[in-house]
Design a protein around this motif. Structure first.
Motif, PDB file in Angstrom:
ATOM      1  N   THR A 271     -28.611  10.393  73.075  1.00  0.00           N
ATOM      2  CA  THR A 271     -29.239  10.562  71.914  1.00  0.00           C
ATOM      3  C   THR A 271     -30.674  10.584  72.146  1.00  0.00           C
ATOM      4  N   MET A 272     -31.337  11.162  70.890  1.00  0.00           N
ATOM      5  CA  MET A 272     -32.718  11.097  70.773  1.00  0.00           C
ATOM      6  C   MET A 272     -33.620   9.730  70.858  1.00  0.00           C
ATOM      7  N   GLY A 273     -32.761   8.898  69.954  1.00  0.00           N
ATOM      8  CA  GLY A 273     -33.241   7.563  70.306  1.00  0.00           C
ATOM      9  C   GLY A 273     -33.301   7.043  71.488  1.00  0.00           C
ATOM     10  N   GLU A 274     -32.287   7.183  72.279  1.00  0.00           N
ATOM     11  CA  GLU A 274     -32.101   6.892  73.639  1.00  0.00           C
ATOM     12  C   GLU A 274     -33.260   7.319  74.502  1.00  0.00           C
ATOM     13  N   ALA A 275     -33.283   8.612  74.415  1.00  0.00           N
ATOM     14  CA  ALA A 275     -34.418   9.380  75.170  1.00  0.00           C
ATOM     15  C   ALA A 275     -35.712   8.696  74.780  1.00  0.00           C
ATOM     16  N   PHE A 276     -35.957   8.279  73.765  1.00  0.00           N
ATOM     17  CA  PHE A 276     -37.317   7.685  73.299  1.00  0.00           C
ATOM     18  C   PHE A 276     -37.404   6.202  73.972  1.00  0.00           C
ATOM     19  N   ARG A 277     -36.402   5.487  73.832  1.00  0.00           N
ATOM     20  CA  ARG A 277     -36.383   4.134  74.492  1.00  0.00           C
ATOM     21  C   ARG A 277     -36.331   4.311  75.874  1.00  0.00           C
ATOM     22  N   ARG A 278     -35.819   5.189  76.672  1.00  0.00           N
ATOM     23  CA  ARG A 278     -36.116   5.242  78.149  1.00  0.00           C
ATOM     24  C   ARG A 278     -37.484   5.676  78.395  1.00  0.00           C
ATOM     25  N   PHE A 279     -38.194   6.506  77.587  1.00  0.00           N
ATOM     26  CA  PHE A 279     -39.233   7.386  77.852  1.00  0.00           C
ATOM     27  C   PHE A 279     -40.423   5.833  77.810  1.00  0.00           C
ATOM     28  N   PHE A 280     -40.181   5.196  76.891  1.00  0.00           N
ATOM     29  CA  PHE A 280     -41.325   4.084  76.531  1.00  0.00           C
ATOM     30  C   PHE A 280     -41.203   2.771  77.364  1.00  0.00           C
ATOM     31  N   GLN A 281     -39.965   2.961  78.125  1.00  0.00           N
ATOM     32  CA  GLN A 281     -40.066   1.823  79.100  1.00  0.00           C
ATOM     33  C   GLN A 281     -40.729   2.237  80.406  1.00  0.00           C
ATOM     34  N   SER A 282     -40.487   3.530  80.668  1.00  0.00           N
ATOM     35  CA  SER A 282     -41.529   4.188  81.620  1.00  0.00           C
ATOM     36  C   SER A 282     -42.825   4.055  81.312  1.00  0.00           C
ATOM     37  N   PHE A 283     -43.142   4.332  80.173  1.00  0.00           N
ATOM     38  CA  PHE A 283     -44.462   3.992  79.978  1.00  0.00           C
ATOM     39  C   PHE A 283     -45.196   2.657  79.973  1.00  0.00           C
ATOM     40  N   ARG A 284     -44.415   1.669  79.509  1.00  0.00           N
ATOM     41  CA  ARG A 284     -44.821   0.395  79.735  1.00  0.00           C
ATOM     42  C   ARG A 284     -44.904   0.036  81.173  1.00  0.00           C
ATOM     43  N   GLU A 285     -44.025   0.376  82.018  1.00  0.00           N
ATOM     44  CA  GLU A 285     -44.309   0.269  83.653  1.00  0.00           C
ATOM     45  C   GLU A 285     -45.498   1.030  84.068  1.00  0.00           C
ATOM     46  N   CYS A 286     -45.798   2.130  83.566  1.00  0.00           N
ATOM     47  CA  CYS A 286     -46.931   2.796  84.006  1.00  0.00           C
ATOM     48  C   CYS A 286     -48.174   2.013  83.673  1.00  0.00           C
ATOM     49  N   LYS A 287     -48.121   1.123  82.424  1.00  0.00           N
ATOM     50  CA  LYS A 287     -49.280   0.473  82.085  1.00  0.00           C
ATOM     51  C   LYS A 287     -49.455  -0.971  82.532  1.00  0.00           C
ATOM     52  N   GLU A 288     -48.555  -1.246  83.560  1.00  0.00           N
ATOM     53  CA  GLU A 288     -48.493  -2.695  84.189  1.00  0.00           C
ATOM     54  C   GLU A 288     -50.059  -2.978  84.762  1.00  0.00           C
ATOM     55  N   ASP A 289     -50.900  -2.125  85.164  1.00  0.00           N
ATOM     56  CA  ASP A 289     -52.068  -2.353  85.554  1.00  0.00           C
ATOM     57  C   ASP A 289     -52.943  -2.305  84.747  1.00  0.00           C
ATOM     58  N   ALA A 290     -52.973  -2.251  83.575  1.00  0.00           N
ATOM     59  CA  ALA A 290     -53.664  -2.158  82.561  1.00  0.00           C
ATOM     60  C   ALA A 290     -54.408  -3.454  82.482  1.00  0.00           C
ATOM     61  N   PRO A 291     -55.682  -3.681  82.164  1.00  0.00           N
ATOM     62  CA  PRO A 291     -56.302  -5.203  82.257  1.00  0.00           C
ATOM     63  C   PRO A 291     -56.126  -5.752  80.858  1.00  0.00           C
ATOM     64  N   VAL A 292     -54.901  -6.238  80.912  1.00  0.00           N
ATOM     65  CA  VAL A 292     -54.385  -6.833  79.523  1.00  0.00           C
ATOM     66  C   VAL A 292     -53.505  -8.143  80.122  1.00  0.00           C
ATOM     67  N   PRO A 293     -53.488  -9.040  79.426  1.00  0.00           N
ATOM     68  CA  PRO A 293     -52.589 -10.416  80.030  1.00  0.00           C
ATOM     69  C   PRO A 293     -51.199  -9.922  79.734  1.00  0.00           C
ATOM     70  N   ASP A 294     -50.163 -10.376  80.845  1.00  0.00           N
ATOM     71  CA  ASP A 294     -48.734  -9.959  80.694  1.00  0.00           C
ATOM     72  C   ASP A 294     -48.213 -10.128  79.235  1.00  0.00           C
TER      73      ASP A 294
END
Length: 563
Positions: A271-294
């Motif tokens: 479903t489209m909802g599942e596609a977005f959920r997967r994508f933004f999980q990857s997006f968060r992982e990509c931002k793990e090195d952002a200078p922001v507290p966990d």
């Protein structure tokens, strides 16, 4: 003055920096380098005066790059398109293209990409009232360090700058109408061409040449993309796009999202909802090195969900809920999550999930992103044990009654369990039958037999039921539509079924429709050919060609128009 060798080094640096344009956008930086080998061949449409009838205009289509280059030789160009359609990406590619061309010239011109969202009126002065020269200076650094006076000479006297202005819609309206318009007037006098991008609802800066970037089509670039990048999952993606057939979902951003999901998991979301959920999980992982507290990073989704939900929940029935004042957005998050510093909104804008629309207003980077986060916020409220659980009446009154909530609810149903999905579809049918049909096909595939069954069993005339079945965009509706396509003695049922099959658009129906081209009833053959015309399935071509030899002129005419 800067030497030509310095300009050549700048041009080389532009090529090195932006040749891999797919890594520049934070929303697509998680996607593999496959984008280096695939570029969408998009088109633009514009209006031209008819030579035969000077008082009339005609719309023409051109390949995107050809259209921009052709018109930018003689006039300002305004590139108009919806979110995610590739306006900013286009300017990056033009920047590299111009840099390559000018490297071959003995006295090269200098292409400059200016992000108008960085406009800062406070930085302007007597030497640069529009502040545009300062933006050009900043865009040239760190390769070129020039004074405002040098930039003024390069631009207006030597005419050596090619200006690409991104995000006219992100400028404060009053600035665009005053300072920026005055800058455009100076460029007019000096015959300096501007290439600008804006959203469909953005300003025009008085630019007459409007090139509208066209959405991707299932029969064109979407097919080519899937054939080259995801051939084994082509039909699954097409089925998803058929079910959410808005222009918003047929953009490069959404297709690369599907590709990213496939690369990460080896499968396509159901479903489209599942596609977005997967994508933004990857997006968060990509931002793990952002200078922001966990801990703060883990809160991003909660902040975005609440903000998206609150924006769409505007009490104004005419407000689409897509834009909000930055101060109001910060207040909404503070009321929900308490006072905290630094600004949550600034943090979300910095990491590109939110963006400035003007000096005071913000919005989500893409409307579909807002709809997804609103869907995630709404889903737990269907649980009766949730502290903010919605009653049936609250859900109907506050969400099903508003058009702006239809697509977020459809995304939500792709994430909901069976009990939640059945509850929502039943309530929707009680509010509006067409809405109920739309949502009946938005649920997970294993629930659609039940939800589409609600439509099949509903006591309404066939003349209404058949269009409702088409609106589900569900394969579950196909057997009933095919049966009604062959109904003898009924003047309307075959026709209504054919229109419904075209609306549904599923290639699952193609084998049966091809078989019906040999039916003994002429009307059945005509309407089967009519339905096949919308499927864009190459396997149907031989059968339609055979139908050109049919004894009936009506069949021959319909087969010809469907090829």
């Amino acid at each position: 003055m800067t030497a030509n060798s310095d300009f050549s080094e700048y041009l080389k640096s532009i090529i090195d920096r932006y040749e891999k344009w797919w890594t520049v956008d934070a929303l697509t930086e998680t996607i593999a380098a496959r984008q280096a080998n695939f570029a969408f061949e998009q088109t633009v449409q514009t209006e031209e005066i008819c030579k035969e009838h000077p008082d009339r205009k005609k719309r023409i289509s051109l390949p995107l790059f050809q259209g921009v280059h052709e018109y930018a030789k003689k006039e300002h160009v305004l590139l108009v398109g919806s979110p995610g359609i590739g306006k900013s990406t286009l300017l990056l590619r033009l920047l590299v293209d111009f840099a390559r061309q000018e490297l071959e010239e003995p006295i090269p011109r200098i292409p400059v990409l200016i992000q108008l969202k960085r406009y800062n009126k406070a930085a302007s002065g007597a030497e640069d009232r529009s502040e545009m020269l300062a933006l050009i200076r900043d865009a040239l650094e760190p390769e070129l360090f020039l004074e405002i006076s040098e930039i003024r000479k390069l631009l207006f006297q030597e005419k050596r700058l090619i200006l690409l202005l991104d995000g006219l819609n992100e400028m404060p309206a009053d600035i665009a109408l005053t300072e920026l318009t005055a800058f455009r007037d100076k460029c007019d006098l000096a015959k300096i061409i501007l290439i600008c991008t804006t959203r469909e609802s953005g300003g025009t800066l008085g630019i007459k040449r409007r090139l509208e970037i066209q959405s991707l089509t299932l029969q064109g670039e979407i097919q080519r993309f899937l054939d080259e990048c995801m051939p084994s999952k082509k039909q699954e993606v097409l089925q998803l796009l058929d079910r959410d057939n808005r222009e918003l979902s047929r953009t490069p951003f959404v297709l690369w999202m599907f590709y990213d999901s496939f690369q990460q998991t080896g499968s396509v979301a159901k479903t489209m909802g599942e596609a977005f959920r997967r994508f933004f999980q990857s997006f968060r992982e990509c931002k793990e090195d952002a200078p922001v507290p966990d801990e703060r990073r883990r809160q991003w989704d909660r902040w975005l969900e609440h903000l998206a939900f609150s924006m769409l929940n505007s009490p104004d029935p005419l407000d689409p809920g897509l834009i909000i004042f930055e101060e109001q957005a910060e207040k909404i998050l503070t009321e929900k999550f308490g006072v905290e510093s630094p600004s949550r909104i600034n943090e979300l804008m910095k990491y590109h999930l939110l963006q400035k629309l003007s000096d005071k207003e913000i919005r989500f980077h893409h409307q579909l992103i807002q709809e997804y986060y609103a869907a995630e916020a709404l889903l737990p409220k269907l649980n009766p044990r949730h502290p903010e659980a919605l009653t049936d009446e609250q859900f109907k009154q506050n969400h099903l009654n508003y058009l702006r909530w239809t697509e977020p609810i459809a995304l939500m149903l792709g994430l909901a369990d069976k009990a939640q999905a059945l509850r929502v579809v039943k309530l929707a049918i009680g509010v509006d039958l067409m809405l109920g049909a739309r949502l009946a096909g938005a649920v997970k595939s294993d629930v659609q037999k039940v939800t589409v069954g609600f439509i099949l069993s509903h006591n309404v005339p066939k003349s209404l039921k058949l269009p409702l079945l088409g609106a589900t965009h569900s394969d579950v509706a196909i057997p009933s539509l095919l049966e009604n396509l062959q109904t003898p003695g009924d003047a309307y049922r075959p026709m209504d079924s054919a229109f419904a099959l075209r609306t549904l658009g599923s290639k699952t129906a193609v084998p049966d429709l091809k078989h019906l081209l040999a039916h003994e009833d002429e009307r059945t053959v005509v309407y089967s050919a009519f339905a096949l015309g919308a499927m864009s399935d190459h396997s149907a071509i031989p059968d339609l060609l055979n139908a050109l030899d049919h004894s009936s002129p009506n069949v021959r005419a319909e087969a010809a128009s469907s090829l």
